[in-house]
Design an enzyme around this catalytic site. Structure first.
Site, PDB file in Angstrom:
ATOM      1  N   ARG A 171      40.880  33.731   8.089  1.00  0.00           N
ATOM      2  CA  ARG A 171      40.895  32.270   8.045  1.00  0.00           C
ATOM      3  C   ARG A 171      39.750  31.793   7.161  1.00  0.00           C
ATOM      4  NH1 ARG A 171      38.679  31.612  14.252  1.00  0.00           N
ATOM      5  NH2 ARG A 171      36.637  30.748  13.733  1.00  0.00           N
ATOM      6  N   HIS A 189      37.256  45.285   7.693  1.00  0.00           N
ATOM      7  CA  HIS A 189      37.043  45.904   6.385  1.00  0.00           C
ATOM      8  C   HIS A 189      36.335  44.976   5.411  1.00  0.00           C
ATOM      9  CE1 HIS A 189      40.576  48.877   7.279  1.00  0.00           C
ATOM     10  NE2 HIS A 189      39.521  49.091   8.024  1.00  0.00           N
ATOM     11  N   GLU A 279      43.267  29.549  17.352  1.00  0.00           N
ATOM     12  CA  GLU A 279      43.675  30.910  17.006  1.00  0.00           C
ATOM     13  C   GLU A 279      44.944  31.350  17.744  1.00  0.00           C
ATOM     14  OE1 GLU A 279      43.369  33.315  15.103  1.00  0.00           O
ATOM     15  OE2 GLU A 279      41.505  33.096  13.966  1.00  0.00           O
TER      16      GLU A 279
END
Length: 484
Positions: A171, A189, A279
């Protein structure tokens, strides 16, 4: 099977299925596109394509719910399936197997094309012209900290030594026309790569890609091993290389058919407030945190560009369909790699990606002689709780294959009747916890540690179901069906 190498051909395919809702009237540039998209997810209507948004240049469009459940009830995962180049009628479990199979094959690296052949660079904006204010970026939820410039786009970053290129979804909140900010989790990552740049004291180059080939967006949102290139994996799924082009201002390659590409650098400090944001757990956000700033240096785009949005919330939207399928495929990969005879894995979307079902075949005891269901549950916990993806999943159910794990009514029946009130479970008390799952305490979020559990619901002896299918002689069932 047909692989769609740009967003527009994919939208055309959905349109042919009757799964696109063309919104021709003018909508506001604030909440209306998101509110319509949110409702489309909740009532499982066709995906909205907005043709006229107030406050932006004519021809600029918004595409909502790009991988939510299809409006075609006989093919609920059509949007996800078509995104991966699979038949529209593919089941969720067939998609998981396709993702698993691709993990077992060598990747197909991308191929670079000349700029003249790259649709994403039809228009090049630099300097003051490179402003996010030109584009239709709505508020996603009422209580968000700002307009979110990324909900379904791909962030591309590269480690300083150039050996690790990561394509991911995160986001990203718009601060103003020239700045954005994103939640960077150190264990993810992109967080690992950003940390390498911070150690060098250098801003991290990034490209934010809106509207690439749908497989790119989907693979960017699912877990694959660290240091594996998403572009290579997408090539395997597509059966051909992804076409990329060199970014205008950076040493990064970007998908050549993308709708919009934003280029810039990421600050080395967490220097800008980000959030709150509603979320996938299904609740409006509260609170914010300091996160790195993303400068906007160059923007390129196709003529009449399309900006995709995912409006996360209560199930079901992309954060449930795709995220559930991707996490389940990741779990299946690790469990089978450990030689466990797992039939399939499944995450019910309605659990808001908080439950994982590990489905065992009836003969699993023959394949694992001397292993009890308790020991199997312990093995599953040991394997899964060490994986990065399981940071998102607090609860695992080890289940038999005598029901349909994709049918929520049957899942509720199995969990209600086979979960022991106090026993038959493996609990690990101090596993990694992040704030995205909704079930932990504030103390556990702060500590970054909390419990995870595997419930052992495997039956020592299979019980026949009191059902039409299992409760009557075959000749009686056939006579009933013939005369129904």
């Amino acid at each position: 099977m047909k692989y769609y190498d740009d967003l527009r051909s994919y939208i055309d395919a959905l349109d042919a299925l009757g799964d696109i809702m063309h919104v021709e009237r003018e909508v506001d540039g604030d909440f209306e596109p998101s509110a319509i998209t949110r409702r489309s997810c909740e009532i499982q209507s066709p995906a909205p394509l907005f043709h006229h948004i107030s406050g932006v240049e004519a021809g600029f469009r918004i595409f909502g719910a790009p991988a939510a459940l299809s409006s075609r009830p006989e093919m609920p995962y059509a949007r996800v399936a078509l995104s991966f180049g699979l038949p529209a009628e593919s089941t969720g479990q067939q998609i998981i197997e396709a993702l698993y199979d691709a993990r077992q094959q060598p990747g197909i690296p991308p191929v670079r094309v000349e700029r003249a052949a790259a649709a994403c660079q039809q228009n090049i904006l630099q300097g003051e012209a490179a402003s996010l204010d030109r584009f239709p970026i709505p508020f996603i939820h009422d209580k968000d900290g700002g307009r979110y410039a990324n909900t379904w786009g791909t962030l591309i970053v590269k480690s300083p030594d150039g050996k690790w290129i990561n394509w991911s979804i995160a986001r990203v909140m718009k601060v103003d026309g020239k700045r954005m900010v994103t939640l960077i989790v150190p264990s993810q990552h992109i967080g690992q790569i950003w940390t390498e740049w911070v150690k060098l004291g250098q801003p991290m180059p990034y490209a934010l890609v809106q509207g690439p080939a749908p497989a790119i967006s989907c693979v960017s949102g699912i877990p694959i091993p660290a240091h594996a290139d998403e572009a290579d994996y997408i090539g395997t799924l597509a059966g051909k290389p992804v076409e990329v082009v060199k970014a205008i201002s950076l040493d990064l390659d970007v998908p050549a058919t993308a709708e919009i590409v934003i280029e810039g650098h990421v600050s080395i400090e967490r220097d800008c407030p980000e959030g709150p944001y509603g979320e996938y757990g299904g609740y409006l956000g509260h609170g914010s945190s300091m996160q790195p700033t993303f400068s906007v240096d160059v923007i390129t785009h196709r003529d009449n560009p399309i900006w995709p949005i995912s409006v996360t919330g209560r199930p079901t939207d992309e954060s449930h369909t795709l995220w559930a399928i991707g996490l389940a495929a990741d779990a299946l990969t690790y469990l089978r790699a450990a030689n466990l005879p797992v039939k399939t894995t499944w995450i019910p979307e309605d659990s808001a990606v908080h439950w994982l079902l590990v489905v065992m075949p009836e003969n699993w005891r023959e394949q694992l002689p001397g292993v009890s269901s308790q020991q199997l549950a312990e093995q599953v916990a040991e394997i899964l709780f060490k994986t990065d993806a399981m940071v998102f999943l607090p609860t695992v159910y080890l289940v038999d294959d005598d029901f349909d794990p994709t049918n929520l009514r049957e899942v509720a029946w199995v969990i209600s009747t086979r979960v022991h009130p106090t026993g038959k479970r493996v609990i690990y008390e101090n596993e990694r916890v992040i704030r995205l799952p909704q079930c932990y305490t504030e103390e556990e979020y702060v500590a970054g540690k909390g419990p995870k559990v595997v419930f052992d619901t495997l039956q020592s002896e299979r019980h026949r179901h009191a059902s039409f299918d299992q409760g009557y002689p075959e000749e009686v069932k056939q006579r009933v069906l013939d005369n129904w």
